[in-house]
Design an enzyme around this catalytic site. Sequence first.
Site: not given
Ligand code: ASP
Length: 292
Positions: A158, A187-189, A209
């Site tokens: 990310t 969907v993530g953060d 991340t």
């Molecule tokens: N935080 C991102 C998610 O969970 C993934 C990442 O940062 O690698 O979608």
Amino acid sequence: MILAHGGAGSRAMTSPQAACLRAALQVGYHLLDRGTSALIAVEQTIRVLERSGLFNAGKGAYRQLDKIRRMDASVMEGDGLRAGAVASMEGIVHPITAARHVMEATEHVLLVGPMATKFARHFKIERYRQPVSSSRLSYDAMLRKFQRSNETGDRHGTVGAVAVDQAGSVAAGASTGGIDRMLPGRVGDTPIIGCGVYADNETGAVSMTGWGESIIRLAVAKEICERLRSGKTPASAVREVFRRLVARVQGSAGALVLTPKGRFVIAHVTANMAAGWWNGKGEPTVKDKFGY
Ligand code: ASP
């Protein structure tokens, strides 16, 4: 001052990724040096990373279990606390630019799914074709595969950035293709303001991340900002929040934190975090292990 990252996880950074991060920091810093806003510097820095295909964002985004890439991104600026975000967007090279348009051209904060993609197309943001996979699983089979698998999922990539401009305003942004193993629609953060990003001139800018589900449950970006508000340094603010993240939800993450006065920290609880910073002196610093 500008900071950027290319994800936190177990893998070491490759040299093309390091070179790309350096180039992205240079693009961002030169804009700041010419008096451009932190918001635009953050967007342009992230665009370099999205376009490269070397990270889990834009052209390089991971696929969900139905083999489709769905991307999330957000931006926030610390002067007026304006924010914009997109989630589950398909076939767009620069979700970060779509997020900025949501912020600037609408009164909304978050657009999702096919309508977010349509919005990006309306603003003529560059597109890419998703190869159609011949091996589509039924939803039932996919769900069973997801439930059976015990992969920990630790690939990363990310991207994100934070910056402070000559006027002392901060901004934060992030863009992702998600995590290793995801059901379609997950969907993530990253597009959730207060979780994946936050920016406030009274505290600072944060770009996160890591494992999004853990970051959301502690609203990590806002938590870090609130500790800055209470007078903590960036390093001790992150240390406190990461301690809780690990203890309460067995979380895993990395963070960029920058105050309007230019104090900053890059921190991670993972083995590695591909990241760097530049203030225009010498060469940008880019590495994948940071002590804090
Ligand atoms: N935080 C991102 C998610 O969970 C993934 C990442 O940062 O690698 O979608």
